[in-house]
Scaffold this active site. Sequence first.
Site, PDB file in Angstrom:
ATOM      1  N   THR A 250       0.921  -1.085   0.013  1.00 40.79           N
ATOM      2  CA  THR A 250       0.109   0.193   0.050  1.00 40.79           C
ATOM      3  C   THR A 250       0.968   1.207  -0.114  1.00 40.79           C
ATOM      4  O   THR A 250       1.684   1.329   0.780  1.00 40.79           O
ATOM      5  CB  THR A 250      -0.766  -0.060   1.380  1.00 40.79           C
ATOM      6  OG1 THR A 250      -1.664  -1.077   1.007  1.00 40.79           O
ATOM      7  CG2 THR A 250      -1.701   1.154   1.132  1.00 40.79           C
TER       8      THR A 250
ATOM      9  N   LYS B  21      -0.609  -0.607  -4.311  1.00 38.31           N
ATOM     10  CA  LYS B  21      -1.927  -0.315  -4.154  1.00 38.31           C
ATOM     11  C   LYS B  21      -1.988   1.092  -3.721  1.00 38.31           C
ATOM     12  O   LYS B  21      -1.582   1.577  -2.869  1.00 38.31           O
ATOM     13  CB  LYS B  21      -2.764  -1.157  -2.890  1.00 38.31           C
ATOM     14  CG  LYS B  21      -4.191  -0.727  -2.429  1.00 38.31           C
ATOM     15  CD  LYS B  21      -4.395  -1.742  -1.789  1.00 38.31           C
ATOM     16  CE  LYS B  21      -5.981  -1.490  -1.074  1.00 38.31           C
ATOM     17  NZ  LYS B  21      -5.932  -0.473  -0.161  1.00 38.31           N
TER      18      LYS B  21
END
Length: 361
Positions: free
Chosen positions: A157, A229
């Site tokens: 992330t 992400k």
Amino acid sequence: MAAEPVNVKEFEELAKQALPKMYYDYFAGAAEDQYTLKENVEAFKRITIQPRILVDVSKIDMSTTILGYRTSSPIMIAPTGMHKLAHPEGEVATAKAAAACDTIMALSFSSNCTVEEVASSCNAVRFFQLYVYKRRDVSALMVQRAERNGFKAIIVTVDTPRLGRREADIKNKMITPELANLKGLISQEVDSDKGSKLEAYAAATLDPSLSWKDIAWLKSITNLPVVVKGVLTSEDALKAMEVGVAGIVVSNHGARQLDYSPATITVLEEVVDAVQGKIPVLLDGGVRRGTDVFKALALGAQAVMIGRPVIYGLAARGENGVKTVINMLKDEFELTMALAGCCTVKDITRRHVKTEHDRHR
Ligand code: FNR
């Protein structure tokens, strides 16, 4: 609500009734004005579906392949933290539901069950979501544990160098329950009684210096494919390809990070065009209907991930609630395919939707 829920939205109401306010606010809330939170959902509503008629739709096949893994539908479970705040069985219940629905689950780094517990609870294909901490050794160890326990990809992330400003959490003085994976590895004590403890914990741990060059480091410590992400622009999609990622998730973290970042569905096509089919592009943010799944696929996503709806199912009904939510979305998606005249996911094309941009051309 007396009657059984008939759609994902109604699960949110059940979850709200089931949860203490602090936890509901944590799950449902987002950053600052929550503009992007609304937009993630509203932007889907501005896209229409252009059906094809008189197609034999007596057999619909929703199955697809994600990073080489066959799955029953292009609907995955997004990584979301702290499932034990929703239900005592936490991520193990979510994983069992994913397995029962033949759906891929991405387990959050910030889970309340360990990677070992989740891995031993079911045989489903699982991906592991990674936060890169200032303590790189802790993140590296988590990558190794995920790999050793049969997780099939690392989703790193990249939209969280710092935690977004979530005002409900600040007001509620949101707590940090134990992050099971990190027990004994890092202090989870937060020495603050002002504002959100979660924010204080994030400030102490997350590495704001994380940058493109670190993707090479991540790739060097694992044999698993690395997916980024948090991509929202074609520029970053091109950079992600340059550093050799295996996939991209178009995501604004469910609007919990940068408020006024665009609704994900509005930038999907830009990213897909940049990538030119070389790596898979996934999308999350605001997917609440089977029609949303269809729209995302028509605009080039390989699959979608769902965040809050899964938590609402878990909070309302535990493992069964998660199953019901996933099956509702799968059923709606199957019906959408039939009514739009598409028998397989490959039949869903750009010509099956009209965006605002198309209408203004
Ligand atoms: C998240 N999300 C998230 N993302 C991530 O990479 N690691 C995490 O630990 C979390 N935790 C988390 C908690 C909660 C309560 C929410 C709502 C979201 C973001 C998540 O993966 C996903 O991007 C969004 O949830 C997708 O949007 P929807 O489906 O919730 O609208």
